[in-house]
Design a protein around this motif. Structure first.
Motif, PDB file in Angstrom:
ATOM      1  N   LYS A   1       3.938   1.211   2.335  1.00  0.00           N
ATOM      2  CA  LYS A   1       3.806   0.176   3.356  1.00  0.00           C
ATOM      3  C   LYS A   1       3.796  -1.184   2.657  1.00  0.00           C
ATOM      4  O   LYS A   1       3.094  -1.369   1.660  1.00  0.00           O
ATOM      5  N   GLY A   2       4.518  -2.136   3.199  1.00  0.00           N
ATOM      6  CA  GLY A   2       4.518  -3.466   2.630  1.00  0.00           C
ATOM      7  C   GLY A   2       3.326  -4.279   3.080  1.00  0.00           C
ATOM      8  O   GLY A   2       2.550  -3.865   3.952  1.00  0.00           O
ATOM      9  N   ASP A   3       3.160  -5.451   2.489  1.00  0.00           N
ATOM     10  CA  ASP A   3       2.122  -6.368   2.941  1.00  0.00           C
ATOM     11  C   ASP A   3       2.606  -7.051   4.231  1.00  0.00           C
ATOM     12  O   ASP A   3       3.694  -6.727   4.743  1.00  0.00           O
ATOM     13  N   PRO A   4       1.844  -7.977   4.819  1.00  0.00           N
ATOM     14  CA  PRO A   4       2.287  -8.616   6.068  1.00  0.00           C
ATOM     15  C   PRO A   4       3.651  -9.295   5.981  1.00  0.00           C
ATOM     16  O   PRO A   4       4.313  -9.499   7.009  1.00  0.00           O
ATOM     17  N   ASN A   5       4.087  -9.625   4.780  1.00  0.00           N
ATOM     18  CA  ASN A   5       5.405 -10.238   4.605  1.00  0.00           C
ATOM     19  C   ASN A   5       6.489  -9.224   4.249  1.00  0.00           C
ATOM     20  O   ASN A   5       7.621  -9.607   3.927  1.00  0.00           O
TER      21      ASN A   5
ATOM     22  N   ALA B   1       0.834  -1.197   0.000  1.00  0.00           N
ATOM     23  CA  ALA B   1       0.000   0.000   0.000  1.00  0.00           C
ATOM     24  C   ALA B   1       0.871   1.250   0.000  1.00  0.00           C
ATOM     25  O   ALA B   1       2.067   1.204   0.321  1.00  0.00           O
ATOM     26  N   VAL B   2       0.259   2.373  -0.366  1.00  0.00           N
ATOM     27  CA  VAL B   2       0.887   3.684  -0.250  1.00  0.00           C
ATOM     28  C   VAL B   2      -0.114   4.607   0.443  1.00  0.00           C
ATOM     29  O   VAL B   2      -1.224   4.813  -0.065  1.00  0.00           O
ATOM     30  N   GLU B   3       0.269   5.147   1.590  1.00  0.00           N
ATOM     31  CA  GLU B   3      -0.565   6.120   2.299  1.00  0.00           C
ATOM     32  C   GLU B   3      -0.173   7.519   1.841  1.00  0.00           C
ATOM     33  O   GLU B   3       1.005   7.798   1.617  1.00  0.00           O
TER      34      GLU B   3
ATOM     35  N   ARG C   1      -5.347   5.906   1.297  1.00  0.00           N
ATOM     36  CA  ARG C   1      -4.451   4.758   1.155  1.00  0.00           C
ATOM     37  C   ARG C   1      -4.833   4.019  -0.121  1.00  0.00           C
ATOM     38  O   ARG C   1      -5.996   3.686  -0.319  1.00  0.00           O
ATOM     39  N   ILE C   2      -3.871   3.808  -0.992  1.00  0.00           N
ATOM     40  CA  ILE C   2      -4.116   2.952  -2.140  1.00  0.00           C
ATOM     41  C   ILE C   2      -3.408   1.626  -1.891  1.00  0.00           C
ATOM     42  O   ILE C   2      -2.260   1.592  -1.449  1.00  0.00           O
ATOM     43  N   SER C   3      -4.127   0.542  -2.145  1.00  0.00           N
ATOM     44  CA  SER C   3      -3.646  -0.791  -1.806  1.00  0.00           C
ATOM     45  C   SER C   3      -3.518  -1.651  -3.058  1.00  0.00           C
ATOM     46  O   SER C   3      -3.652  -1.146  -4.183  1.00  0.00           O
ATOM     47  N   SER C   4      -3.291  -2.924  -2.857  1.00  0.00           N
ATOM     48  CA  SER C   4      -2.999  -3.841  -3.960  1.00  0.00           C
ATOM     49  C   SER C   4      -4.036  -3.751  -5.076  1.00  0.00           C
ATOM     50  O   SER C   4      -5.234  -3.926  -4.846  1.00  0.00           O
ATOM     51  N   GLY C   5      -3.556  -3.449  -6.284  1.00  0.00           N
ATOM     52  CA  GLY C   5      -4.420  -3.355  -7.448  1.00  0.00           C
ATOM     53  C   GLY C   5      -4.996  -1.981  -7.699  1.00  0.00           C
ATOM     54  O   GLY C   5      -5.643  -1.764  -8.725  1.00  0.00           O
TER      55      GLY C   5
END
Length: 304
Positions: free
Chosen positions: A109-113, A75-77, A87-91
């Motif tokens: 921001k990265g994903d949980p991994n 994501a990017v906040e 916040r724009i997230s995956s896709g």
């Protein structure tokens, strides 16, 4: 007879540090002017190391351009001088028209991994639109139509029209097309293009052949001696093909599939004066913009 585009130049993404010590790959930028007119810059910020990106892009100005952010993973906040935040997230896609001026921040921001994958493209604005009111088009992943062809080809249509399917981004002055194309192995695809428009393809996974080129070629090396070497005839992850003029481009995948971003737009053909996050037509306009920043008059009435 339809005129097929040929490959004009091939570029390899190169490491660069931007923002507050963000490590990413830049595909083209300032030193490629004006090859990609109306486009100015393409950054690839894919990483599985949070140390590469968490410092982000704190508050900074833009004027005279559009920034297009496409997030695949993570994501990017963001926040800005107009009071917007989100916040724009995956896709998701954010198409920001800076116009007369905006001050904003972008914090990845990265994903949980800890994985972050995405791209940011800068598009120029013509002189007549440099000082237009700033605005956003924020597109969620479920708003982006997915075209699935009989041979397994998948096309996400962000902007433009493909096979009668039109993407959600609209009313952009450079008449862009922005699509995300995936070909399975042993498939081929021919895509129509507008004559006179700048067209490029950036490979983000796998490998494939463009324009029937099956002989080795060299990366564009002007000012980039580290990439002055011969490469295979196929394009792989992290390489870009800039095409000559024509009415279509052809791509094929053989023993493995390929995924690429295909982008086009109408050239502006105007002088470019570019310093940092601000792109104008003259050095005088640039000086005026930075003077306004110092005097805190950069944000225009009705846009802040």
């Amino acid at each position: 007879m339809t005129i097929s585009r040929k490959i004009r130049k091939v570029f390899k993404s190169r490491p660069i540090i931007q923002g507050a010590d963000v490590h990413l790959m830049q595909v083209f930028g300032h030193r490629e002017i004006p090859l990609f007119d109306p486009f100015l810059l393409l950054d690839d910020f894919r990483s599985n190391n949070p140390d590469d990106y968490l410092s982000g892009f704190p508050w900074h100005p833009h004027r005279g351009i559009e920034t297009i952010t496409y997030v695949l993973t993570g994501a990017v906040e963001h926040g800005d001088s107009m009071g917007n935040s989100g916040r724009i997230s995956s896709g998701d896609v954010q198409w920001m028209t800076a116009g007369s001026g905006i001050i904003h921040q972008e914090m990845p921001k990265g994903d949980p991994n800890g994985v972050l994958e995405g791209f940011q493209l800068w598009a120029n604005l013509p002189a007549a639109h440099k000082m237009m009111d700033p605005h956003y088009q924020e597109i969620r992943s479920d708003q982006i139509p997915i075209l699935r062809l009989d041979n397994g080809i998948r096309i996400a249509v962000i902007c433009g029209t493909v096979e009668g399917v039109t993407g959600p981004v609209s009313d952009i002055v450079i008449e862009p097309e922005y699509i995300d194309v995936t070909l399975p192995a042993q498939t081929a695809y021919v895509h129509p293009t507008k004559t006179g428009h700048t067209v490029f393809a950036y490979v983000i996974d796998g490998k494939g052949y463009f324009c029937g080129e099956k002989k080795p070629f060299s990366y564009e090396s002007e000012g980039r001696n580290d990439y002055d070497l011969e490469v295979p005839p196929y394009l792989g992850n992290g390489t870009l093909a800039l095409f000559e003029d024509g009415e279509e481009i052809a791509v094929s995948a053989e023993d493995e599939g390929i995924r690429f971003l295909l982008v086009s737009g109408k050239p502006i053909g105007e002088p470019i004066a570019w310093r940092g996050p601000i792109v104008m037509n003259t050095q005088e306009e640039l000086r005026s913009a930075f003077d306004e920043l110092q005097k805190e008059t950069f944000i225009k009435k009705g846009t802040g």
